[in-house]
Write a protein that holds these residues in place. Sequence first.
Motif, PDB file in Angstrom:
ATOM      1  N   UNK A 204     -20.615 -18.398 -77.849  1.00  0.00           N
ATOM      2  CA  UNK A 204     -20.954 -17.632 -76.961  1.00  0.00           C
ATOM      3  C   UNK A 204     -20.626 -17.163 -75.217  1.00  0.00           C
ATOM      4  N   UNK A 205     -19.508 -17.980 -75.401  1.00  0.00           N
ATOM      5  CA  UNK A 205     -19.238 -17.913 -73.759  1.00  0.00           C
ATOM      6  C   UNK A 205     -17.642 -17.556 -74.708  1.00  0.00           C
ATOM      7  N   UNK A 206     -16.613 -18.045 -75.347  1.00  0.00           N
ATOM      8  CA  UNK A 206     -15.534 -17.726 -76.153  1.00  0.00           C
ATOM      9  C   UNK A 206     -15.632 -16.326 -76.372  1.00  0.00           C
ATOM     10  N   UNK A 207     -17.090 -15.496 -77.098  1.00  0.00           N
ATOM     11  CA  UNK A 207     -17.319 -13.992 -77.706  1.00  0.00           C
ATOM     12  C   UNK A 207     -17.072 -12.978 -76.285  1.00  0.00           C
ATOM     13  N   UNK A 208     -17.947 -13.112 -75.147  1.00  0.00           N
ATOM     14  CA  UNK A 208     -18.039 -12.586 -73.621  1.00  0.00           C
ATOM     15  C   UNK A 208     -15.971 -12.959 -73.199  1.00  0.00           C
ATOM     16  N   UNK A 209     -16.015 -13.806 -72.992  1.00  0.00           N
ATOM     17  CA  UNK A 209     -14.384 -13.913 -72.139  1.00  0.00           C
ATOM     18  C   UNK A 209     -13.441 -12.760 -72.886  1.00  0.00           C
ATOM     19  N   UNK A 210     -13.089 -13.730 -74.374  1.00  0.00           N
ATOM     20  CA  UNK A 210     -12.284 -12.383 -75.478  1.00  0.00           C
ATOM     21  C   UNK A 210     -12.315 -10.994 -74.979  1.00  0.00           C
ATOM     22  N   UNK A 211     -14.410 -10.588 -74.956  1.00  0.00           N
ATOM     23  CA  UNK A 211     -14.270  -9.532 -75.225  1.00  0.00           C
ATOM     24  C   UNK A 211     -13.094  -8.911 -73.414  1.00  0.00           C
ATOM     25  N   UNK A 212     -13.338  -9.458 -72.154  1.00  0.00           N
ATOM     26  CA  UNK A 212     -13.030  -9.078 -71.475  1.00  0.00           C
ATOM     27  C   UNK A 212     -11.364  -9.527 -70.430  1.00  0.00           C
TER      28      UNK A 212
ATOM     29  N   UNK B 201      -5.156 -19.510 -62.256  1.00  0.00           N
ATOM     30  CA  UNK B 201      -6.299 -19.637 -62.720  1.00  0.00           C
ATOM     31  C   UNK B 201      -6.342 -21.057 -63.108  1.00  0.00           C
ATOM     32  N   UNK B 202      -5.467 -21.647 -64.203  1.00  0.00           N
ATOM     33  CA  UNK B 202      -5.541 -22.665 -64.852  1.00  0.00           C
ATOM     34  C   UNK B 202      -5.549 -24.062 -63.594  1.00  0.00           C
TER      35      UNK B 202
ATOM     36  N   UNK C 200      -0.055 -19.698 -53.146  1.00  0.00           N
ATOM     37  CA  UNK C 200       1.176 -19.045 -54.409  1.00  0.00           C
ATOM     38  C   UNK C 200       1.153 -17.627 -53.680  1.00  0.00           C
ATOM     39  N   UNK C 201       0.384 -17.044 -53.040  1.00  0.00           N
ATOM     40  CA  UNK C 201       0.916 -15.523 -52.171  1.00  0.00           C
ATOM     41  C   UNK C 201       2.193 -15.385 -51.484  1.00  0.00           C
ATOM     42  N   UNK C 202       2.268 -16.813 -50.631  1.00  0.00           N
ATOM     43  CA  UNK C 202       3.054 -17.442 -49.839  1.00  0.00           C
ATOM     44  C   UNK C 202       4.569 -17.369 -50.489  1.00  0.00           C
ATOM     45  N   UNK C 203       4.577 -17.117 -51.815  1.00  0.00           N
ATOM     46  CA  UNK C 203       6.230 -16.917 -52.296  1.00  0.00           C
ATOM     47  C   UNK C 203       5.955 -16.060 -53.345  1.00  0.00           C
ATOM     48  N   UNK C 204       5.004 -15.483 -53.794  1.00  0.00           N
ATOM     49  CA  UNK C 204       4.894 -14.701 -55.045  1.00  0.00           C
ATOM     50  C   UNK C 204       3.624 -13.910 -54.887  1.00  0.00           C
ATOM     51  N   UNK C 205       3.681 -13.097 -55.351  1.00  0.00           N
ATOM     52  CA  UNK C 205       2.482 -11.203 -54.946  1.00  0.00           C
ATOM     53  C   UNK C 205       1.675 -11.262 -55.670  1.00  0.00           C
ATOM     54  N   UNK C 206       0.290 -11.353 -55.623  1.00  0.00           N
ATOM     55  CA  UNK C 206      -0.844 -11.377 -57.229  1.00  0.00           C
ATOM     56  C   UNK C 206      -1.037  -9.099 -56.954  1.00  0.00           C
ATOM     57  N   UNK C 207      -0.989  -8.743 -57.686  1.00  0.00           N
ATOM     58  CA  UNK C 207      -1.381  -7.357 -57.609  1.00  0.00           C
ATOM     59  C   UNK C 207      -2.957  -7.496 -57.504  1.00  0.00           C
ATOM     60  N   UNK C 208      -3.798  -6.159 -57.353  1.00  0.00           N
ATOM     61  CA  UNK C 208      -5.078  -6.215 -57.378  1.00  0.00           C
ATOM     62  C   UNK C 208      -5.698  -6.389 -58.343  1.00  0.00           C
ATOM     63  N   UNK C 209      -5.530  -6.092 -59.908  1.00  0.00           N
ATOM     64  CA  UNK C 209      -5.879  -5.997 -60.781  1.00  0.00           C
ATOM     65  C   UNK C 209      -5.299  -7.637 -61.377  1.00  0.00           C
ATOM     66  N   UNK C 210      -4.409  -8.176 -60.804  1.00  0.00           N
ATOM     67  CA  UNK C 210      -4.491  -9.913 -61.630  1.00  0.00           C
ATOM     68  C   UNK C 210      -5.770 -10.606 -60.447  1.00  0.00           C
TER      69      UNK C 210
ATOM     70  N   UNK D 151     -11.686 -14.290 -64.920  1.00  0.00           N
ATOM     71  CA  UNK D 151     -12.934 -14.069 -66.059  1.00  0.00           C
ATOM     72  C   UNK D 151     -11.194 -14.969 -66.531  1.00  0.00           C
ATOM     73  N   UNK D 152     -10.095 -14.868 -66.178  1.00  0.00           N
ATOM     74  CA  UNK D 152      -9.296 -15.741 -66.663  1.00  0.00           C
ATOM     75  C   UNK D 152      -9.565 -17.604 -66.443  1.00  0.00           C
ATOM     76  N   UNK D 153     -10.011 -17.769 -64.900  1.00  0.00           N
ATOM     77  CA  UNK D 153     -10.224 -19.452 -65.253  1.00  0.00           C
ATOM     78  C   UNK D 153     -11.580 -19.340 -65.983  1.00  0.00           C
ATOM     79  N   UNK D 154     -12.282 -18.559 -66.188  1.00  0.00           N
ATOM     80  CA  UNK D 154     -13.178 -18.918 -68.082  1.00  0.00           C
ATOM     81  C   UNK D 154     -12.734 -19.770 -68.830  1.00  0.00           C
ATOM     82  N   UNK D 155     -11.585 -18.487 -68.886  1.00  0.00           N
ATOM     83  CA  UNK D 155     -10.591 -18.837 -70.164  1.00  0.00           C
ATOM     84  C   UNK D 155     -10.338 -20.529 -70.098  1.00  0.00           C
ATOM     85  N   UNK D 156     -10.037 -20.257 -68.683  1.00  0.00           N
ATOM     86  CA  UNK D 156      -9.532 -21.620 -68.697  1.00  0.00           C
ATOM     87  C   UNK D 156     -10.614 -22.741 -69.038  1.00  0.00           C
ATOM     88  N   UNK D 157     -11.502 -22.820 -68.390  1.00  0.00           N
ATOM     89  CA  UNK D 157     -12.467 -23.876 -68.881  1.00  0.00           C
ATOM     90  C   UNK D 157     -12.516 -23.828 -70.779  1.00  0.00           C
ATOM     91  N   UNK D 158     -13.001 -23.375 -71.015  1.00  0.00           N
ATOM     92  CA  UNK D 158     -12.444 -22.841 -72.171  1.00  0.00           C
ATOM     93  C   UNK D 158     -11.633 -23.296 -72.799  1.00  0.00           C
TER      94      UNK D 158
END
Length: 318
Positions: free
Chosen positions: A172-180, A225-226, A252-262, A268-275
């Motif tokens: 069930x968790x995998x289905x939710x993560x893949x959808x997002x 996220x990992x 991380x952002x002190x060396x490389x920027x993160x966009x708002x989208x990232x 959701x990326x962290x939940x994927x890492x958990x799976x």
Amino acid sequence: MAVYTHVSAEALAAFLARYDHGELVSAKGIAEGVENSNYMVDTTRGRFILTLYEKRVDLADLPFFFAMLDHLAERGNPVPRALTDRTGVAIQQLEGRPACLIEFLPGVSVSHPNTAQAFATGAAMGHMHESLVDFTGERSNSLGPDGWTALLARCGHDLDAIESGLFDHVSAALERVLAAWPYDLPRGVIHADLFPDNVLMLGDRVGGLIDFYFACTDIRAWDLAVMHSAWSFDASGGTVDRAIGAALVEGYVSHFPLSDAERAALPVLARGACIRFLLTRAWDWLNTPADALVTRKDPLAYLRRLNTYDQMGETLFQ
């Protein structure tokens, strides 16, 4: 790191004779990790790591890993390079396995990192990503989201032997993560496994980033996220430390920027890492040979992390 293949003293001495790095003094198997056989090797001229490649590492991928490490080292990243023998060859054969002699880097892996160490490691990842922008090598992520459904099927209801109902929970968790899943985020070459035991600390400074054998081309923010899922929790996965997670992102952002989208995608990326790590740990838990010198890692520690991300989500990244 781990030991699946035994290396005799005689075979190791003959192996070292191909190099100009001294004669064998001692060797000790390293039990941490789950992927390859590793030994700490001391010679009359220094200390080295011997790696014999097992299981998931494809011999054809080694040139990618070594080119990546050379690229990073040339740009000032603290990474271990593969050493070549007198004829310029890095990939050898030892005890029937592909094997390499690797540079030894000083430092210790910390079990309970503080915020300064987390900031420094986040900064090291940012520097690594920055350095890899112009790296032209590519490698697909065999353990990315496209492979999780198949890995879940391979584990099957044997997961329920680890905990009752685990297969249905993960399904069930995998289905939710893949959808997002945010497939359209910026991509690059990433480490994909930067746990505390893959970072060597010298006090609050990073002395080395090691074990690049999951490195691949994927979403850059996935790497962060990992790391967040690995560093922000205690070993059991039951307690989260927001300050550690915040320090990782700030570093991380002190060396490389993160966009708002990232930033928005980190939960959701962290939940994927958990799976991902729940499934690979579960597979190893169910299939590791009884006589292997290897420390199996608890898959339920990542179920607890997953539950925390589900409950707290975005608040852990604010």
